[in-house]
Design a protein around this motif. Structure first.
Motif, PDB file in Angstrom:
ATOM      1  N   PRO A 396      -0.801   0.082  -2.002  1.00  0.00           N
ATOM      2  CA  PRO A 396      -1.994  -0.632  -1.523  1.00  0.00           C
ATOM      3  C   PRO A 396      -2.105  -2.065  -2.023  1.00  0.00           C
ATOM      4  CG  PRO A 396      -2.576   1.079  -3.131  1.00  0.00           C
ATOM      5  CD  PRO A 396      -1.142   1.316  -2.733  1.00  0.00           C
ATOM      6  N   ARG A 397      -1.381  -2.411  -3.094  1.00  0.00           N
ATOM      7  CA  ARG A 397      -1.419  -3.795  -3.569  1.00  0.00           C
ATOM      8  C   ARG A 397      -0.738  -4.761  -2.609  1.00  0.00           C
ATOM      9  NH1 ARG A 397      -1.622  -1.042  -8.893  1.00  0.00           N
ATOM     10  NH2 ARG A 397       0.079   0.144  -8.006  1.00  0.00           N
ATOM     11  N   PHE A 398      -0.038  -4.224  -1.616  1.00  0.00           N
ATOM     12  CA  PHE A 398       0.527  -5.082  -0.579  1.00  0.00           C
ATOM     13  C   PHE A 398      -0.564  -5.933   0.065  1.00  0.00           C
ATOM     14  CE2 PHE A 398       1.363  -5.780   3.944  1.00  0.00           C
ATOM     15  CZ  PHE A 398       2.569  -6.471   3.894  1.00  0.00           C
ATOM     16  N   ALA A 399      -1.761  -5.390   0.194  1.00  0.00           N
ATOM     17  CA  ALA A 399      -2.861  -6.134   0.813  1.00  0.00           C
ATOM     18  C   ALA A 399      -3.190  -7.397   0.029  1.00  0.00           C
ATOM     19  CB  ALA A 399      -4.090  -5.245   0.932  1.00  0.00           C
ATOM     20  N   HIS A 400      -2.906  -7.405  -1.271  1.00  0.00           N
ATOM     21  CA  HIS A 400      -3.205  -8.567  -2.107  1.00  0.00           C
ATOM     22  C   HIS A 400      -2.030  -9.530  -2.240  1.00  0.00           C
ATOM     23  CE1 HIS A 400      -7.090  -7.002  -3.306  1.00  0.00           C
ATOM     24  NE2 HIS A 400      -6.524  -5.836  -3.570  1.00  0.00           N
ATOM     25  N   GLY A 401      -0.822  -9.074  -1.847  1.00  0.00           N
ATOM     26  CA  GLY A 401       0.293 -10.010  -1.921  1.00  0.00           C
ATOM     27  C   GLY A 401       1.668  -9.398  -2.012  1.00  0.00           C
ATOM     28  N   ALA A 402       1.809  -8.221  -2.624  1.00  0.00           N
ATOM     29  CA  ALA A 402       3.126  -7.601  -2.768  1.00  0.00           C
ATOM     30  C   ALA A 402       2.964  -6.130  -3.075  1.00  0.00           C
ATOM     31  CB  ALA A 402       3.932  -8.285  -3.878  1.00  0.00           C
ATOM     32  N   GLY A 403       3.870  -5.306  -2.535  1.00  0.00           N
ATOM     33  CA  GLY A 403       3.808  -3.885  -2.799  1.00  0.00           C
ATOM     34  C   GLY A 403       5.139  -3.205  -2.579  1.00  0.00           C
ATOM     35  N   LEU A 503      -1.212 -15.633 -18.368  1.00  0.00           N
ATOM     36  CA  LEU A 503      -1.874 -14.387 -18.746  1.00  0.00           C
ATOM     37  C   LEU A 503      -3.312 -14.362 -18.250  1.00  0.00           C
ATOM     38  CD1 LEU A 503      -0.495 -13.860 -22.357  1.00  0.00           C
ATOM     39  CD2 LEU A 503       0.339 -12.895 -20.205  1.00  0.00           C
ATOM     40  N   ASP A 504      -3.957 -15.517 -18.196  1.00  0.00           N
ATOM     41  CA  ASP A 504      -5.307 -15.564 -17.635  1.00  0.00           C
ATOM     42  C   ASP A 504      -5.293 -15.167 -16.164  1.00  0.00           C
ATOM     43  OD1 ASP A 504      -5.883 -16.545 -20.120  1.00  0.00           O
ATOM     44  OD2 ASP A 504      -6.716 -18.446 -19.438  1.00  0.00           O
ATOM     45  N   GLU A 505      -4.264 -15.602 -15.444  1.00  0.00           N
ATOM     46  CA  GLU A 505      -4.170 -15.251 -14.030  1.00  0.00           C
ATOM     47  C   GLU A 505      -3.886 -13.768 -13.846  1.00  0.00           C
ATOM     48  OE1 GLU A 505      -5.278 -17.398 -11.910  1.00  0.00           O
ATOM     49  OE2 GLU A 505      -5.543 -18.583 -13.717  1.00  0.00           O
ATOM     50  N   THR A 506      -3.146 -13.199 -14.781  1.00  0.00           N
ATOM     51  CA  THR A 506      -2.940 -11.750 -14.748  1.00  0.00           C
ATOM     52  C   THR A 506      -4.273 -11.029 -14.881  1.00  0.00           C
ATOM     53  OG1 THR A 506      -0.723 -11.956 -15.696  1.00  0.00           O
ATOM     54  CG2 THR A 506      -1.795  -9.825 -15.905  1.00  0.00           C
ATOM     55  N   VAL A 507      -5.106 -11.471 -15.822  1.00  0.00           N
ATOM     56  CA  VAL A 507      -6.420 -10.859 -16.009  1.00  0.00           C
ATOM     57  C   VAL A 507      -7.263 -11.004 -14.752  1.00  0.00           C
ATOM     58  CG1 VAL A 507      -8.582 -11.012 -17.304  1.00  0.00           C
ATOM     59  CG2 VAL A 507      -6.403 -11.121 -18.520  1.00  0.00           C
ATOM     60  N   ARG A 508      -7.264 -12.185 -14.161  1.00  0.00           N
ATOM     61  CA  ARG A 508      -8.046 -12.389 -12.933  1.00  0.00           C
ATOM     62  C   ARG A 508      -7.578 -11.450 -11.826  1.00  0.00           C
ATOM     63  NH1 ARG A 508     -11.441 -16.695 -12.653  1.00  0.00           N
ATOM     64  NH2 ARG A 508     -11.245 -18.281 -14.282  1.00  0.00           N
ATOM     65  N   THR A 509      -6.283 -11.255 -11.725  1.00  0.00           N
ATOM     66  CA  THR A 509      -5.763 -10.387 -10.667  1.00  0.00           C
ATOM     67  C   THR A 509      -6.144  -8.934 -10.926  1.00  0.00           C
ATOM     68  OG1 THR A 509      -3.907 -11.939 -10.454  1.00  0.00           O
ATOM     69  CG2 THR A 509      -3.703  -9.824  -9.337  1.00  0.00           C
ATOM     70  N   MET A 510      -6.131  -8.515 -12.180  1.00  0.00           N
ATOM     71  CA  MET A 510      -6.558  -7.154 -12.489  1.00  0.00           C
ATOM     72  C   MET A 510      -8.036  -6.957 -12.175  1.00  0.00           C
ATOM     73  SD  MET A 510      -4.378  -6.002 -15.854  1.00  0.00           S
ATOM     74  CE  MET A 510      -4.366  -7.526 -16.764  1.00  0.00           C
ATOM     75  N   ILE A 511      -8.848  -7.988 -12.401  1.00  0.00           N
ATOM     76  CA  ILE A 511     -10.260  -7.910 -12.028  1.00  0.00           C
ATOM     77  C   ILE A 511     -10.395  -7.813 -10.507  1.00  0.00           C
ATOM     78  CG2 ILE A 511     -12.448  -9.179 -12.006  1.00  0.00           C
ATOM     79  CD1 ILE A 511     -11.635 -10.331 -14.747  1.00  0.00           C
ATOM     80  N   LEU A 512      -9.542  -8.530  -9.800  1.00  0.00           N
ATOM     81  CA  LEU A 512      -9.577  -8.535  -8.340  1.00  0.00           C
ATOM     82  C   LEU A 512      -9.243  -7.175  -7.749  1.00  0.00           C
ATOM     83  CD1 LEU A 512      -9.654 -10.080  -5.595  1.00  0.00           C
ATOM     84  CD2 LEU A 512      -7.226 -10.588  -5.975  1.00  0.00           C
ATOM     85  N   ILE A 513      -8.227  -6.504  -8.296  1.00  0.00           N
ATOM     86  CA  ILE A 513      -7.730  -5.286  -7.645  1.00  0.00           C
ATOM     87  C   ILE A 513      -8.208  -3.999  -8.298  1.00  0.00           C
ATOM     88  CG2 ILE A 513      -5.664  -6.556  -6.939  1.00  0.00           C
ATOM     89  CD1 ILE A 513      -4.069  -4.956  -8.972  1.00  0.00           C
ATOM     90  N   GLY A 514      -8.790  -4.066  -9.499  1.00  0.00           N
ATOM     91  CA  GLY A 514      -9.150  -2.845 -10.230  1.00  0.00           C
ATOM     92  C   GLY A 514     -10.290  -2.076  -9.591  1.00  0.00           C
ATOM     93  N   ASP A 515     -10.435  -0.827 -10.005  1.00  0.00           N
ATOM     94  CA  ASP A 515     -11.531   0.009  -9.518  1.00  0.00           C
ATOM     95  C   ASP A 515     -12.872  -0.645  -9.831  1.00  0.00           C
ATOM     96  OD1 ASP A 515      -9.675   1.900  -8.739  1.00  0.00           O
ATOM     97  OD2 ASP A 515      -9.974   3.186 -10.496  1.00  0.00           O
ATOM     98  N   THR A 516     -13.788  -0.557  -8.886  1.00  0.00           N
ATOM     99  CA  THR A 516     -15.114  -1.133  -9.087  1.00  0.00           C
ATOM    100  C   THR A 516     -15.947  -0.304 -10.042  1.00  0.00           C
ATOM    101  OG1 THR A 516     -15.050  -2.019  -6.835  1.00  0.00           O
ATOM    102  CG2 THR A 516     -17.191  -1.947  -7.903  1.00  0.00           C
ATOM    103  N   ARG A 517     -15.757   1.011 -10.028  1.00  0.00           N
ATOM    104  CA  ARG A 517     -16.545   1.906 -10.854  1.00  0.00           C
ATOM    105  C   ARG A 517     -15.636   2.695 -11.800  1.00  0.00           C
ATOM    106  NH1 ARG A 517     -19.783  -1.033  -9.396  1.00  0.00           N
ATOM    107  NH2 ARG A 517     -21.430  -0.754  -7.855  1.00  0.00           N
ATOM    108  N   ALA A 518     -16.152   3.009 -12.977  1.00  0.00           N
ATOM    109  CA  ALA A 518     -15.351   3.718 -13.976  1.00  0.00           C
ATOM    110  C   ALA A 518     -15.008   5.132 -13.539  1.00  0.00           C
ATOM    111  CB  ALA A 518     -16.093   3.746 -15.311  1.00  0.00           C
ATOM    112  N   ASP A 519     -15.825   5.708 -12.637  1.00  0.00           N
ATOM    113  CA  ASP A 519     -15.565   7.084 -12.217  1.00  0.00           C
ATOM    114  C   ASP A 519     -14.714   7.176 -10.956  1.00  0.00           C
ATOM    115  OD1 ASP A 519     -17.444   6.107 -10.477  1.00  0.00           O
ATOM    116  OD2 ASP A 519     -18.901   7.734 -10.751  1.00  0.00           O
TER     117      ASP A 519
END
Length: 546
Positions: A396-403, A503-519
């Motif tokens: 599914p990360r293909f939608a963001h750029g590569a998969g 590394l800051d851009e890595t963090v931003r990308t993880m915020i972009l693609i990560g689960d919205t909710r902890a559950d």
């Protein structure tokens, strides 16, 4: 001597925090300044989503009362076998079991003519909760009674009739506060924050919600704690005291996220907003964190915040003696600086999609004796849409750029979604290593498949994050003797090097693609993904587990 190829990120931070750790004034400051008694209601974040997008973050109304109890607790640390963590987050408890903290309406000096803000009552509740927390934590950590602020917290805004006290001077002008955004002053033991329209804090509140300001105040209280333990006049570098203050802010945020505060309740959105805010107040890319006023990169600041969140105030106490490692901060060559740190877009020699796949294939194919002879090199295929791929199941990360193609027998092909990848690459707050992180995850998933990993679901995803961090570790050029990440690449001829901002851009990308909710438990929340990646980056592949 042949210079290494350098993969860096042309990200220019719009805002930065800076401080003078050995002075009574401890500030939050704009980037261009550095580089040419009753119990009150329970407050939480706004209902609107604060998800970060490649172009901006959705606005959030700040400081709205929570309408229902939090249903999920703070995110867990890494799943089983994804490596060691600083500690476990506090166990979530029912909020109705916690007694409300009395709110002092005079704790913040709003002045006589301040325009009303939607988050004014929220900030009063925040101040009350932070002081109540330190009343309990300070004796446990430092063995003596906590002394509340002698002065007050002062809201500064244009046209304020009442004077703003100075820190070693008769008074502070609003223009000075506007440059600082917020500061703590040991002379008088008080704080000031900018409450004017268009200032740092109002922008953060508008974009991310009132939790962003609460975290700033928790950070400034960290400096008040440092005054109480005589740490501000000991010659410590600014980055060391700022790192601890970020850690304290994370420790208090865990209280707000776990139900231990009856006044403040952080949701998943609030925690994501806190991470984004840390990125917003990072040092400018290329600034040496060890210089006076250095606060650290976004990765450094998020890391210190997470250490406090998972380890608590007692863990933060040790950071003055044993500071956390820092990420690369200075450009490695004049050519890299001149290019803004971005690798050229393209597929030819020393271009983005030759450098990254080549380095990843070398890392997985020859650098790791554990997998030597088992890893088949991956190929990169550029397409304009999923319809152009020869793959039925795309990551599914293909939608963001590569998969990676997940079809059986076809997991040796990574598809580049050129429109999405270029959209990340061209933006100054994402850039080339946003794409690099996505490729690192694709290679990590391929390695798991080739090694018949039994992990599934979120645990598998976070294991890939840890493996991606281990790969990045080997591309960091060390600076022996400084407080920096020190691993040397196993094979220097690989050429790829991480530069400031990556590394800051890595963090931003993880915020972009990560689960919205902890559950949700699909890809992992940004909090979980960053912690897993950081484990691999700091500890190498052995920290990720077997």
């Amino acid at each position: 001597m042949r210079l290494p190829r350098i993969l860096a990120l042309a990200a220019i931070a719009p805002l930065v925090a800076a401080a003078c750790g050995s002075e009574p004034l401890v500030t939050a400051q704009r980037a261009d300044r550095i580089a040419p008694g009753a119990a009150g209601p329970v407050f939480g974040s706004a209902d609107s989503d604060v998800a970060i997008s490649p172009t901006d973050s959705a606005p959030a109304e700040a400081g709205s009362p929570a309408t229902e109890p939090a249903t999920t607790g703070p995110p867990a640390t890494n799943p089983p076998d994804t490596g060691p963590t600083e500690s476990s987050p506090p166990e979530t408890i029912p909020p109705e079991t916690v007694a409300p903290v009395p709110i002092d309406p005079a704790a913040i000096d709003f002045g006589t003519d301040k325009p009303s803000r939607s988050y004014d009552e929220f900030l009063l509740a925040t101040v009350a909760d932070i002081e109540a927390w330190w009343t309990d934590e300070f004796p446990a950590v430092y063995g003596s009674t906590f002394q509340p602020l002698k002065g007050r917290i002062i809201a500064a805004y244009p046209g304020r009739a009442d004077d703003i006290p100075g820190c070693g001077a008769p008074r502070t002008t609003y223009a000075e506060v506007r440059e600082y955004a917020a500061f703590y002053c040991g002379v008088g033991d008080f704080m000031v924050y900018d409450d004017g329209d268009g200032g740092l804090l109002s922008v953060l509140a508008e974009r991310f919600g009132a939790a962003a300001i609460a975290i700033v105040l928790a950070h400034e209280y960290g400096h008040a704690i440092q005054l109480r333990i005589d740490a501000l006049d000991t010659g410590l570098s600014t980055i060391t005291t700022e790192q601890q203050a970020d850690c304290f802010a994370g420790a208090w945020s865990a209280r707000a996220a776990s139900g231990r505060s009856a006044n403040i309740r952080f949701t998943d959105d609030d925690l994501r907003a806190g991470l984004i805010s840390m990125l917003e107040v990072r040092d400018p890319v290329g600034l040496d964190q060890l210089s006076e006023g250095g606060h650290g990169s976004g990765f450094d600041r998020v890391g210190a915040f997470q250490v406090g969140f998972f380890g608590g105030a007692a863990r933060c106490e040790s950071l003055l003696r044993d500071p956390l490692p820092l990420s690369p901060a200075q450009f490695l060559s004049t050519d890299d600086l001149a290019s803004g740190g971005n690798a050229p877009w393209g597929y030819g020699d020393q271009q983005l999609f030759e450098m990254l796949p080549g380095d990843l294939n070398l890392y997985w194919g020859s650098d790791l004796s554990e997998t030597a002879g088992t890893f088949r090199p991956l190929a990169v295929v550029a397409v304009q849409s999923a319809a152009e791929t020869e793959c039925e199941r795309l990551d599914p990360r293909f939608a963001h750029g590569a998969g990676l193609c997940l079809d059986d027998g076809s997991s040796d092909t990574v598809y580049i979604n050129e429109p999405a990848a270029f959209d990340l690459y061209r933006q100054e707050l994402f850039g080339d290593f946003s794409v690099g992180y996505l490729l690192g995850i694709a290679w990590a998933e391929a390695a798991q498949r080739m090694l018949d990993s039994a992990r599934a679901g979120e645990a598998r995803e976070l294991y890939s994050d840890c493996l991606a961090g281990a790969w990045v570790q080997t591309d960091i050029a060390s600076r022996v003797g400084d407080q920096f990440l020190l691993p040397q690449p196993r094979h220097p001829e690989r050429g790829l090097r991480i530069s400031p901002g990556d590394l800051d851009e890595t963090v931003r990308t993880m915020i972009l693609i990560g689960d919205t909710r902890a559950d949700e438990n699909i890809l992992g929340t940004p909090f979980e993904k960053i912690e897993a990646f950081r484990s691999g980056l700091l500890g190498g592949i052995s920290a990720c587990g077997g």
